[in-house]
Design a protein around this motif. Sequence first.
Motif, PDB file in Angstrom:
ATOM      1  N   SER A  36     -12.342 -28.989 -53.058  1.00 51.96           N
ATOM      2  CA  SER A  36     -12.993 -27.710 -52.860  1.00 51.96           C
ATOM      3  C   SER A  36     -14.254 -27.663 -53.708  1.00 51.96           C
ATOM      4  O   SER A  36     -14.413 -28.429 -54.664  1.00 51.96           O
ATOM      5  N   LEU A  37     -15.139 -26.760 -53.350  1.00 47.32           N
ATOM      6  CA  LEU A  37     -16.384 -26.556 -54.070  1.00 47.32           C
ATOM      7  C   LEU A  37     -16.684 -25.074 -54.068  1.00 47.32           C
ATOM      8  O   LEU A  37     -16.672 -24.426 -53.020  1.00 47.32           O
ATOM      9  N   GLN A  38     -16.954 -24.526 -55.244  1.00 47.27           N
ATOM     10  CA  GLN A  38     -17.276 -23.114 -55.349  1.00 47.27           C
ATOM     11  C   GLN A  38     -18.738 -22.879 -55.016  1.00 47.27           C
ATOM     12  O   GLN A  38     -19.629 -23.468 -55.625  1.00 47.27           O
ATOM     13  N   GLY A  39     -18.985 -22.032 -54.034  1.00 45.50           N
ATOM     14  CA  GLY A  39     -20.340 -21.673 -53.681  1.00 45.50           C
ATOM     15  C   GLY A  39     -20.752 -20.373 -54.343  1.00 45.50           C
ATOM     16  O   GLY A  39     -20.057 -19.855 -55.223  1.00 45.50           O
ATOM     17  N   HIS A  72     -30.782 -22.946 -48.956  1.00 44.22           N
ATOM     18  CA  HIS A  72     -29.448 -22.371 -49.067  1.00 44.22           C
ATOM     19  C   HIS A  72     -28.939 -22.580 -50.492  1.00 44.22           C
ATOM     20  O   HIS A  72     -28.990 -23.697 -51.020  1.00 44.22           O
ATOM     21  N   PRO A  73     -28.430 -21.532 -51.141  1.00 47.04           N
ATOM     22  CA  PRO A  73     -28.055 -21.663 -52.555  1.00 47.04           C
ATOM     23  C   PRO A  73     -26.882 -22.598 -52.813  1.00 47.04           C
ATOM     24  O   PRO A  73     -26.686 -23.022 -53.957  1.00 47.04           O
ATOM     25  N   ASP A  74     -26.114 -22.934 -51.780  1.00 42.36           N
ATOM     26  CA  ASP A  74     -24.947 -23.785 -52.001  1.00 42.36           C
ATOM     27  C   ASP A  74     -25.212 -25.257 -51.715  1.00 42.36           C
ATOM     28  O   ASP A  74     -24.341 -26.107 -51.953  1.00 42.36           O
ATOM     29  N   VAL A  75     -26.405 -25.586 -51.222  1.00 37.40           N
ATOM     30  CA  VAL A  75     -26.731 -26.986 -50.949  1.00 37.40           C
ATOM     31  C   VAL A  75     -26.715 -27.850 -52.210  1.00 37.40           C
ATOM     32  O   VAL A  75     -26.198 -28.971 -52.176  1.00 37.40           O
ATOM     33  N   ALA A 115     -27.352  -9.189 -43.871  1.00 35.98           N
ATOM     34  CA  ALA A 115     -28.440 -10.115 -44.168  1.00 35.98           C
ATOM     35  C   ALA A 115     -28.021 -11.165 -45.195  1.00 35.98           C
ATOM     36  O   ALA A 115     -28.363 -12.347 -45.085  1.00 35.98           O
ATOM     37  N   GLU A 116     -27.257 -10.755 -46.189  1.00 39.82           N
ATOM     38  CA  GLU A 116     -26.774 -11.695 -47.199  1.00 39.82           C
ATOM     39  C   GLU A 116     -25.776 -12.663 -46.591  1.00 39.82           C
ATOM     40  O   GLU A 116     -25.800 -13.871 -46.895  1.00 39.82           O
ATOM     41  N   ILE A 117     -24.918 -12.186 -45.728  1.00 47.10           N
ATOM     42  CA  ILE A 117     -23.948 -13.068 -45.077  1.00 47.10           C
ATOM     43  C   ILE A 117     -24.673 -14.100 -44.218  1.00 47.10           C
ATOM     44  O   ILE A 117     -24.331 -15.294 -44.228  1.00 47.10           O
ATOM     45  N   LEU A 118     -25.698 -13.668 -43.486  1.00 44.29           N
ATOM     46  CA  LEU A 118     -26.467 -14.604 -42.667  1.00 44.29           C
ATOM     47  C   LEU A 118     -27.153 -15.643 -43.549  1.00 44.29           C
ATOM     48  O   LEU A 118     -27.175 -16.839 -43.217  1.00 44.29           O
ATOM     49  N   ARG A 119     -27.699 -15.213 -44.677  1.00 46.01           N
ATOM     50  CA  ARG A 119     -28.369 -16.135 -45.590  1.00 46.01           C
ATOM     51  C   ARG A 119     -27.412 -17.202 -46.117  1.00 46.01           C
ATOM     52  O   ARG A 119     -27.815 -18.352 -46.364  1.00 46.01           O
ATOM     53  N   LEU A 120     -26.158 -16.838 -46.268  1.00 45.64           N
ATOM     54  CA  LEU A 120     -25.168 -17.750 -46.852  1.00 45.64           C
ATOM     55  C   LEU A 120     -24.386 -18.555 -45.822  1.00 45.64           C
ATOM     56  O   LEU A 120     -23.543 -19.375 -46.201  1.00 45.64           O
ATOM     57  N   THR A 121     -24.631 -18.332 -44.539  1.00 44.08           N
ATOM     58  CA  THR A 121     -23.880 -19.059 -43.511  1.00 44.08           C
ATOM     59  C   THR A 121     -24.085 -20.559 -43.695  1.00 44.08           C
ATOM     60  O   THR A 121     -25.223 -21.042 -43.651  1.00 44.08           O
ATOM     61  N   PRO A 122     -23.005 -21.329 -43.884  1.00 44.65           N
ATOM     62  CA  PRO A 122     -23.158 -22.736 -44.285  1.00 44.65           C
ATOM     63  C   PRO A 122     -23.193 -23.709 -43.109  1.00 44.65           C
ATOM     64  O   PRO A 122     -22.412 -24.656 -43.035  1.00 44.65           O
ATOM     65  N   TYR A 123     -24.146 -23.493 -42.188  1.00 45.78           N
ATOM     66  CA  TYR A 123     -24.254 -24.427 -41.074  1.00 45.78           C
ATOM     67  C   TYR A 123     -24.662 -25.820 -41.545  1.00 45.78           C
ATOM     68  O   TYR A 123     -24.510 -26.795 -40.807  1.00 45.78           O
TER      69      TYR A 123
END
Length: 250
Positions: free
Chosen positions: A4-7, A118-121, A52-60
């Motif tokens: 797992s990885l915490q985003g 994306h902040p989780d990349v 808007a925040e959810i769309l920004r974080l969508t991890p495609y």
Amino acid sequence: MSGSLQGARVAYRLRRICEQVGALTLTLDILASIDEALDDLVALGQRGVDAAEILRLTPYFGTLWPSGRGLARWLATLAADRPGCLTGQVVLELGCGLGLPALVAARLGARVIASDCHPDVPGFLAGNAALNGVAIEYRALDWRAPAELAAMREQLGALDLVIGSDLLYEAELAGALGPALDALCGPNTRVLLADPGRPHLQVAVHAIEARGFTSRVEIAAVPSSLDDPAVHGERRPPLQELFMLELRRA
């Protein structure tokens, strides 16, 4: 193998895979399921996080898309045809996501800068770089933003190669890619792009050519994405046709 990885907002369940790219074998941690990650983000919306925040974080970015595979194989083929051609080259990947092409370029001896917004990349990229024993620099970059492009060019200086895969999934991006490449590329910079035939591809190519680039296009077929229904649906095609574009200053 899984982990797992915490985003920024949710914890991602991971799946470890091996990806063969020419003579190279790479190990990557990818999302176990995009659908599962989307469900977690929807749950955030139910707790008051705005759309808007959810769309920004969508991890495609979190799975291997065909264009990323195709670009990675293109780099490996270039190196097989001209051994050492990437050694010491300064390579920038736009919209890197998991960074498979960046990993291949690094394995082939390039100095690689991977960029995304994306902040989780960064967490995924750092983990995958460590798995493959390479060093990759990361820069947060929205290539639609002229100020960020100017800062990137000032920091990095001359680039030998700019690469990107499936960058044109929205109409806005097609209009922004030409100015971005114009800002980043020096007179000797080469650009390699892989695209699955998005509706905006031709518009983008015309806009890039209008800024003084010449283009060459090849057609390639690569295996489609892994077994995540969110990518291709339950009936995914075995192969995906791609447009492979090489761009240079005229």
